[in-house]
Design a protein around this motif. Structure first.
Motif, PDB file in Angstrom:
ATOM      1  N   VAL A 144       0.834  -1.208   0.000  1.00  0.00           N
ATOM      2  CA  VAL A 144       0.000   0.000   0.000  1.00  0.00           C
ATOM      3  C   VAL A 144       0.868   1.258   0.000  1.00  0.00           C
ATOM      4  O   VAL A 144       0.545   2.246  -0.667  1.00  0.00           O
ATOM      5  N   ALA A 145       1.979   1.233   0.741  1.00  0.00           N
ATOM      6  CA  ALA A 145       2.880   2.388   0.748  1.00  0.00           C
ATOM      7  C   ALA A 145       3.429   2.651  -0.652  1.00  0.00           C
ATOM      8  O   ALA A 145       3.647   3.798  -1.042  1.00  0.00           O
ATOM      9  N   LEU A 146       3.638   1.582  -1.409  1.00  0.00           N
ATOM     10  CA  LEU A 146       4.182   1.721  -2.755  1.00  0.00           C
ATOM     11  C   LEU A 146       3.124   2.150  -3.766  1.00  0.00           C
ATOM     12  O   LEU A 146       3.334   3.079  -4.555  1.00  0.00           O
ATOM     13  N   SER A 164       2.094   6.637   1.575  1.00  0.00           N
ATOM     14  CA  SER A 164       2.241   6.507   0.129  1.00  0.00           C
ATOM     15  C   SER A 164       2.410   7.895  -0.483  1.00  0.00           C
ATOM     16  O   SER A 164       1.732   8.853  -0.106  1.00  0.00           O
ATOM     17  N   LEU A 165       3.337   7.984  -1.408  1.00  0.00           N
ATOM     18  CA  LEU A 165       3.666   9.283  -1.973  1.00  0.00           C
ATOM     19  C   LEU A 165       2.472   9.902  -2.686  1.00  0.00           C
ATOM     20  O   LEU A 165       2.311  11.129  -2.702  1.00  0.00           O
ATOM     21  N   PHE A 178       5.557  13.054   5.595  1.00  0.00           N
ATOM     22  CA  PHE A 178       6.120  11.708   5.738  1.00  0.00           C
ATOM     23  C   PHE A 178       6.783  11.550   7.103  1.00  0.00           C
ATOM     24  O   PHE A 178       6.567  10.556   7.803  1.00  0.00           O
ATOM     25  N   ARG A 179       7.599  12.513   7.502  1.00  0.00           N
ATOM     26  CA  ARG A 179       8.301  12.413   8.781  1.00  0.00           C
ATOM     27  C   ARG A 179       7.343  12.460   9.955  1.00  0.00           C
ATOM     28  O   ARG A 179       7.560  11.782  10.968  1.00  0.00           O
TER      29      ARG A 179
END
Length: 561
Positions: A463-465, A509-510, A530-531
């Motif tokens: 999912v992150a990808l 995810s980006l 993200f951080r």
């Protein structure tokens, strides 16, 4: 024809897996550690994946480029098509007087940002996830929270974190339905299993939301309503997924939770009110110094409840006009989900074809499913949002030229987001079709019974990808079942775990980071987001992993259908 290779590096699966992880590691290190712009990080990851696919996995150059092109098109349709149209609707409301009325209406329900985070971000966001998904809930609820006075960066963080609990059953149960398609496990078994995992996260997320809005004080003062919201949502997820229908899981859960929270607010109020600054739409001059912003308590006014005058609710006609865009979105998507209409839209507006230039088979000689491209141009979420926007323009009596000008401005605003999302989806497509993703999955699956710990991680990575629980299930669902059968674990448990645990990666995810950054009008905030979200994502992943491991043992094995 190109046949995927599982272990191209010295015949070692472990070394090959380490090599296959380089594009992902580079992407996240550049984004999180070196604070490189999201679109540059994504392009670097894509370039690395293409080099590895051709030089190490021996994919023909033409097919490698074609697979990247397939990812770009998927990034444009449906992902960016959704984001552009959702943000367009929001920008339509901003240029009308109804945006200020919306803020007043929201604060008339409650002037407390912590309560609004539960009602709007958690409950209404879950309803939007059940109907639309693909970033639309984050974009719309973030806009509503800013209208209520929440700072842009905090709105993005809160909305991204909330977009976890409903995702496994989002888009009318699409992730679980996709899992059924790739695994062959009965849909009811998968739905029941997922419905016995996601309530744990549903119970915790509202507590985390109020803590993000107002730190420990927020948790101490509003935990009763947050806990009640999480309990009702989780209970309805369990009951609906196990005994009613997977497609209605998030719909019933979100509606029941809204009702329960509103009833409770009639009898209970927090000791203090945490209200936002004067609401304002995001502009090009929006504050971008959020790297040092403490998301636990920024830009709020805190006073005892007794000192806060209730915000007068505008007249009903004005209220209806201010919330018209969201009512239209709900109505359009609800109508589109009526079985006969959904089938009709699919028949006249769905095209499936083999992507040009691809002829890929896996290590067993079977054609890789990702070569098929399905274009649902009429029932696509973005198309339905476009229709909703056109209806909104008619309600607001906006001239077509003005709406078109706003649409063009939206596309310009999203120029770097477009580069980011298309690059990440191209990276995902190259890794999937070249065999890099399969190598990673096989390496994780070779760990024996320890796979019960790694299975959720696989879903999380997926999912992150890809930014989609549905895509992750399609990517790794069959692998999860195969590994489970080899290690003596329950295939139903491992397959469902891919979906239930995978959603913890959605906030990282980006694509979703880009959606949130664009929605709140803060360009280039993906790295900061993200951080801020990484610790929460890892913490929730660890929590559900413990549950899944216990479900794989006699301790909680009775929960497996």
């Amino acid at each position: 024809m190109f046949q995927q290779i599982s272990a191209p590096v010295a015949g070692s699966l472990a070394l090959s897996a380490l090599c296959a992880a380089i594009p992902l590691a580079l992407l996240f290190v550049l984004l999180g550690a070196f604070r490189v712009k999201a679109h540059k990080s994504a392009l670097a990851g894509l370039a690395t994946a293409l080099i590895l696919a051709v030089a190490v996995w021996k994919m023909p150059v033409g097919q490698a480029l074609s697979s990247a092109a397939a990812g770009v098109v998927y990034g444009l349709i449906p992902i960016l098509w959704i984001l552009v149209t959702a943000l367009w609707i929001y920008r339509i409301t901003v240029v009308t007087p109804w945006f200020d009325i919306l803020g007043t209406t929201i604060r008339s329900v409650s002037n407390d940002l912590r309560i609004l985070a539960i009602l709007i971000v958690y409950c209404f966001g879950a309803l939007l996830e059940s109907l639309a998904g693909f970033g639309a809930p984050v974009a719309i609820t973030a806009a509503m929270m800013m209208a209520a006075g929440m700072k842009p960066m905090k709105a993005a963080v809160v909305c991204l974190l909330a977009n976890t609990a409903p995702v496994a059953f989002g888009s009318m149960g699409t992730p679980v339905i996709a899992l059924n398609g790739v695994t062959g496990i009965p849909l009811h078994e998968l739905s029941s299993m997922a419905g016995r995992q996601t309530p744990l996260i549903a119970l915790i997320v509202p507590l985390l939301l109020v803590m993000l809005v107002d730190g420990r004080r927020g948790l101490a003062q509003t935990w009763p309503v947050a806990l009640m919201a999480g309990f009702v949502f989780g209970l309805m997820q369990f009951l609906t997924s196990n005994y009613i229908a997977v497609e209605l899981t998030d719909v019933t859960a979100s509606v029941a939770t809204v009702a329960a929270v509103l009833v409770m607010l009639h009898f209970w109020k927090p000791r203090e009110i945490v209200s936002g600054d004067v609401p304002a739409a995001p502009t090009d001059s929006a504050d971008t110094t959020f790297g040092n912003d403490d998301t636990s308590g920024s830009a709020v006014v805190t006073r005892p409840t007794t000192d806060i005058a209730a915000v007068t609710r505008p007249p009903l006609p004005q209220v209806m006009m201010s919330i018209a865009p969201y009512l239209v979105v709900m109505a359009v998507f609800s109508i589109a989900q009526i079985p006969s209409i959904k089938t009709w839209l699919g028949e006249i507006g769905s095209v499936t074809f083999q992507w040009p230039g691809l002829n890929v088979v896996d290590a067993d000689g079977k054609a890789v499913a990702a070569q098929k491209f399905k274009l649902d141009h009429l029932k696509a979420t973005g198309t339905l949002l476009l229709l909703s926007g056109m209806i909104t323009m008619a309600i607001y009596r906006m001239k077509p030229l003005a709406g078109l000008r706003i649409f063009g401005g939206t596309v310009v605003q999203l120029k770097w987001t477009i580069v980011t999302v298309t690059s990440v989806l191209a990276l995902s497509s190259v890794m999937n079709l070249s065999g890099l993703t399969t190598t990673l999955g096989l390496a994780l699956a070779s760990t024996g019974v320890f796979f019960a710990v790694l299975s959720p991680v696989i879903g999380w990575i997926g999912v992150a990808l890809t930014g989609s629980d549905t895509s992750s299930n399609s990517l790794f669902g069959h692998l999860q079942v195969t590994a489970a059968e080899q290690t003596g674990l329950s295939p139903t448990l491992m397959a469902a775990s891919n979906s239930s645990a995978g959603v913890m990666g959605k906030m990282l995810s980006l694509q979703n980071l880009a959606v949130a950054s664009a929605a709140v009008g803060v360009d280039g905030a993906e790295g900061n987001l993200f951080r801020k979200l990484l610790p929460w994502s890892l913490g929730l992943l660890a929590l559900i992993t413990v549950l899944i491991v216990l479900q794989s043992t006699p301790v909680l094995g009775w929960m497996v259908p």
